[in-house]
Design a protein around this motif. Structure first.
Motif, mmCIF file in Angstrom:
data_model
loop_
_atom_site.group_PDB
_atom_site.id
_atom_site.type_symbol
_atom_site.label_atom_id
_atom_site.label_comp_id
_atom_site.label_asym_id
_atom_site.label_seq_id
_atom_site.Cartn_x
_atom_site.Cartn_y
_atom_site.Cartn_z
ATOM 1 N N ARG A 58 42.482 46.991 37.523
ATOM 2 C CA ARG A 58 41.621 46.917 36.786
ATOM 3 C C ARG A 58 41.175 45.869 36.700
ATOM 4 N NH1 ARG A 58 41.086 48.447 30.485
ATOM 5 N NH2 ARG A 58 42.373 46.953 30.077
ATOM 6 N N PHE A 59 40.169 44.783 37.116
ATOM 7 C CA PHE A 59 39.335 43.476 36.804
ATOM 8 C C PHE A 59 38.878 43.395 35.872
ATOM 9 C CE2 PHE A 59 41.626 43.783 40.996
ATOM 10 C CZ PHE A 59 42.525 42.579 40.960
ATOM 11 N N SER A 60 38.463 43.254 35.009
ATOM 12 C CA SER A 60 37.510 43.118 34.221
ATOM 13 C C SER A 60 36.858 42.011 33.783
ATOM 14 C CB SER A 60 37.804 44.206 32.212
ATOM 15 O OG SER A 60 38.814 43.721 32.262
ATOM 16 N N LEU A 61 36.050 41.660 33.756
ATOM 17 C CA LEU A 61 35.167 40.208 33.908
ATOM 18 C C LEU A 61 34.770 39.822 32.356
ATOM 19 C CD1 LEU A 61 35.177 40.913 37.026
ATOM 20 C CD2 LEU A 61 32.935 39.470 36.854
ATOM 21 N N SER A 62 33.824 38.689 32.013
ATOM 22 C CA SER A 62 33.637 38.617 30.369
ATOM 23 C C SER A 62 32.166 37.464 31.315
ATOM 24 C CB SER A 62 34.318 37.972 29.565
ATOM 25 O OG SER A 62 33.973 37.057 29.626
ATOM 26 N N ARG A 63 31.461 37.196 29.766
ATOM 27 C CA ARG A 63 30.579 36.344 29.880
ATOM 28 C C ARG A 63 31.410 35.025 30.334
ATOM 29 N NH1 ARG A 63 28.504 36.123 23.945
ATOM 30 N NH2 ARG A 63 29.584 38.693 23.648
ATOM 31 N N PHE A 64 32.286 34.486 30.069
ATOM 32 C CA PHE A 64 32.861 33.502 30.328
ATOM 33 C C PHE A 64 33.217 33.338 31.903
ATOM 34 C CE2 PHE A 64 33.547 33.740 26.183
ATOM 35 C CZ PHE A 64 32.505 32.492 25.392
ATOM 36 N N THR A 65 33.421 34.886 32.728
ATOM 37 C CA THR A 65 33.975 34.108 34.276
ATOM 38 C C THR A 65 33.147 33.424 34.491
ATOM 39 O OG1 THR A 65 35.005 37.053 33.464
ATOM 40 C CG2 THR A 65 34.798 36.170 35.664
ATOM 41 N N THR A 66 33.631 32.397 35.734
ATOM 42 C CA THR A 66 33.253 31.846 36.545
ATOM 43 C C THR A 66 33.146 31.757 37.630
ATOM 44 O OG1 THR A 66 34.385 30.081 36.897
ATOM 45 C CG2 THR A 66 33.003 29.904 34.818
ATOM 46 N N ALA A 67 32.256 31.775 38.507
ATOM 47 C CA ALA A 67 32.405 31.777 40.379
ATOM 48 C C ALA A 67 33.702 31.439 40.833
ATOM 49 C CB ALA A 67 30.785 31.551 41.203
ATOM 50 N N SER A 68 33.652 30.476 40.393
ATOM 51 C CA SER A 68 34.978 30.061 40.811
ATOM 52 C C SER A 68 36.500 30.673 39.938
ATOM 53 C CB SER A 68 35.874 28.231 40.923
ATOM 54 O OG SER A 68 35.638 27.973 39.429
ATOM 55 N N ASP A 69 36.476 31.616 39.268
ATOM 56 C CA ASP A 69 37.367 32.289 38.799
ATOM 57 C C ASP A 69 37.197 33.300 40.014
ATOM 58 O OD1 ASP A 69 37.901 31.358 36.478
ATOM 59 O OD2 ASP A 69 36.269 32.400 35.440
ATOM 60 N N ILE A 70 36.720 33.801 40.297
ATOM 61 C CA ILE A 70 35.961 34.755 41.305
ATOM 62 C C ILE A 70 36.991 34.635 42.142
ATOM 63 C CG2 ILE A 70 34.475 36.168 42.709
ATOM 64 C CD1 ILE A 70 35.283 36.986 39.478
ATOM 65 N N ASP A 71 36.785 33.334 42.910
ATOM 66 C CA ASP A 71 37.078 32.753 44.245
ATOM 67 C C ASP A 71 38.453 32.260 44.417
ATOM 68 O OD1 ASP A 71 34.115 31.775 45.114
ATOM 69 O OD2 ASP A 71 34.248 30.035 44.661
ATOM 70 N N ARG A 72 39.153 32.133 43.619
ATOM 71 C CA ARG A 72 40.715 32.592 42.877
ATOM 72 C C ARG A 72 40.883 33.437 42.953
ATOM 73 N NH1 ARG A 72 45.138 28.921 43.507
ATOM 74 N NH2 ARG A 72 46.423 29.834 42.688
ATOM 75 N N ALA A 73 40.258 34.025 42.172
ATOM 76 C CA ALA A 73 40.526 36.012 42.159
ATOM 77 C C ALA A 73 41.356 36.492 43.496
ATOM 78 C CB ALA A 73 40.371 36.410 41.152
ATOM 79 N N VAL A 74 40.102 36.004 44.426
ATOM 80 C CA VAL A 74 39.905 36.889 45.767
ATOM 81 C C VAL A 74 41.020 36.573 47.080
ATOM 82 C CG1 VAL A 74 38.726 37.038 47.731
ATOM 83 C CG2 VAL A 74 37.634 37.591 45.560
ATOM 84 N N LYS A 75 41.529 35.314 46.736
ATOM 85 C CA LYS A 75 42.265 34.577 47.462
ATOM 86 C C LYS A 75 44.027 34.610 46.489
ATOM 87 C CE LYS A 75 43.609 29.866 49.027
ATOM 88 N NZ LYS A 75 45.521 29.863 48.240
ATOM 89 N N VAL A 76 43.700 35.385 45.628
ATOM 90 C CA VAL A 76 44.861 35.142 45.319
ATOM 91 C C VAL A 76 45.240 37.002 45.420
ATOM 92 C CG1 VAL A 76 46.493 35.390 42.733
ATOM 93 C CG2 VAL A 76 45.544 33.321 43.792
ATOM 94 N N ILE A 77 44.636 37.410 45.629
ATOM 95 C CA ILE A 77 44.562 39.033 46.004
ATOM 96 C C ILE A 77 45.486 39.062 46.913
ATOM 97 C CG2 ILE A 77 43.618 40.920 45.685
ATOM 98 C CD1 ILE A 77 42.181 39.698 43.467
ATOM 99 N N GLY A 78 44.445 38.345 48.227
ATOM 100 C CA GLY A 78 45.018 38.299 49.621
ATOM 101 C C GLY A 78 46.363 37.705 50.111
ATOM 102 N N GLU A 79 46.621 37.181 49.319
ATOM 103 C CA GLU A 79 48.151 36.468 49.301
ATOM 104 C C GLU A 79 48.957 37.128 48.769
ATOM 105 O OE1 GLU A 79 47.291 31.941 48.175
ATOM 106 O OE2 GLU A 79 48.156 33.452 46.867
ATOM 107 N N VAL A 80 48.555 38.015 47.253
ATOM 108 C CA VAL A 80 49.342 39.260 47.311
ATOM 109 C C VAL A 80 49.621 40.044 47.751
ATOM 110 C CG1 VAL A 80 50.371 40.545 45.095
ATOM 111 C CG2 VAL A 80 49.915 38.023 44.792
ATOM 112 N N VAL A 81 48.928 40.906 48.417
ATOM 113 C CA VAL A 81 49.251 41.858 49.448
ATOM 114 C C VAL A 81 49.857 41.337 50.019
ATOM 115 C CG1 VAL A 81 47.654 43.842 50.389
ATOM 116 C CG2 VAL A 81 47.070 42.900 47.894
#
Ligand code: PLP
Length: 382
Positions: free
Chosen positions: A349-372
């Motif tokens: 479960r990934f849960s965002l808030s009003r403080f989540t930024t586009a660069s947070d999402i960029d980073r998360a997508v990249k890291v998820i790919g690496e981890v998988v």
């Protein structure tokens, strides 16, 4: 870089919240029940906070009972409603409730109550026909959540209230995950009781509230002083209540500007993860969900291993799966949705808030790919 995507577990307290609380941890220490001026000054601020929380859900201030959080609100609502109607012994809830309701329902069943848990479909949608079928003259209370904490899937509270009204049954809604994240108006929704928690809306932990509509009979679960209209005795958690009030006021402002930016980030996140990782699948994607919640399953992966590797790389998320005696049990919410255990075990479960930024999402997508990729290599070696 740290990316916090665990906002359904808890949110960052706003600076305004922390600042407002500080005097009540320091110089404004008087008891709000004291008649002297210092006490009355604190009482005044507690009542302002009550107004702020009431305003967020369009309630009357006297309909707000401060508690120690969502869990206590839920327990007060359910136990309190059952205690005033000892002759009716039937409780209805859903198969996907948070443990606060789920485990209390199990306890009630052990005490001789008849408990029905209404099922959901593969998208997590409530079976409203089954609900209508189960309600009877013997039903004391329907307690159903508004937004699911694991999947974000929303239930139609208006429809639940309509079904309940046909048999004059009271409704408690666990709105811990929805209040502050989407508009909730108790003048429009005829619920009798509704639970909230401050730390899910950028307030402090250990404080929440129960909305109890005027003339809804409720028995207290604890006994002591006369605080909170006798329903929740004990000296109030003043700093927490003050912080909750400010968080509620800020949430109301935030809701006016809309959830669109969070939804856009969440949709972009899901699209990119599913594109980058072929085994990724969004759970509950075809139904109405909280804008900031994304439950993604990575088939054949173990969610706990993923969470550790994600966390090491600075991405903080959660899983509904519980680890017991070394084996990861799939979440009971996903099991109730009929999700294949191999898919459910890899649900994160990934849960965002009003403080989540586009660069947070960029980073998360990249890291998820690496981890998988890393986990796939490790699995091949085993
Ligand atoms: N209900 C739901 C749907 C929740 O998500 C939570 C917390 O995660 C609770 C109740 C319990 O709230 P609290 O942590 O304030 O006791």
């Amino acid at each position: 870089m740290q990316v916090y995507l665990d906002n359904n577990a808890s949110t960052k307290p706003l600076d305004e919240v922390v600042e407002a609380m500080i005097p009540f941890l320091d110089s404004e220490y008087a008891n709000p029940s004291s008649v002297h001026r210092f006490g009355q000054r604190v009482r005044h601020r507690v009542e302002c906070a009550r107004q702020q929380v009431a305003r967020l859900i369009n309630a009357e201030p006297r309909e707000i009972v401060f508690t120690s959080g969502g869990t206590e609100s839920v327990n007060l609502a359910i136990r309190g409603a059952l205690a005033v109607e000892p002759k009716r012994r039937h409780v209805i809830t859903s198969a996907v409730e948070h443990n606060a309701v789920h485990r209390l329902a199990t306890q009630l069943a052990g005490e001789g109550y008849r408990v029905d848990r209404i099922g959901v479909d593969h998208q997590g949608r409530l079976d409203y026909d089954q609900l209508a079928d189960r309600v009877s003259q013997d039903t004391t209370l329907i307690s159903i959540m508004h937004a699911n904490n694991e999947t974000g899937v929303l239930f139609d509270v208006g429809r639940i209230c309509e079904i309940a009204a046909r048999h004059d049954v009271r409704v408690h809604v666990d709105a811990v995950q929805s209040v502050g994240k989407l508009p909730v108006d108790v003048k429009e929704l005829p619920v009798h009781l509704l639970s909230m928690s401050a730390h899910k809306m950028h307030g402090p932990k250990g404080v929440g509230a129960l909305f109890a509509r005027r003339r809804t009979r409720l028995a207290p679960g604890t006994f002591g002083g006369r605080q909170e209209r006798d329903l929740r005795p004990g000296t109030e958690n003043v700093p927490g209540i003050i912080g909750f009030g400010v968080a509620a006021q800020e949430a109301a402002k935030f809701l006016q500007s809309g959830m669109e930016p969070i939804r856009r980030l969440r949709d972009d996140f899901e699209r990119r993860v599913c594109k980058a990782v072929s085994i990724a699948k969004v759970i509950g994607a075809e139904t109405e969900r909280l804008d900031g919640t994304s439950n993604i399953s990575f088939k054949q992966m173990q969610a706990d291993a993923m969470l550790i590797l994600l966390s090491e790389r600075g991405v903080q998320a959660s899983a509904g799966a519980a680890c017991s005696s070394g084996a990861v049990e799939p979440s009971r919410v996903l099991a109730a949705m009929g999700v294949d255990p191999h898919v459910a075990r890899g649900a994160v479960r990934f849960s965002l808030s009003r403080f989540t930024t586009a660069s947070d999402i960029d980073r998360a997508v990249k890291v998820i790919g690496e981890v998988v990729e890393r986990l796939s290599v490790l699995m091949l070696r085993c």
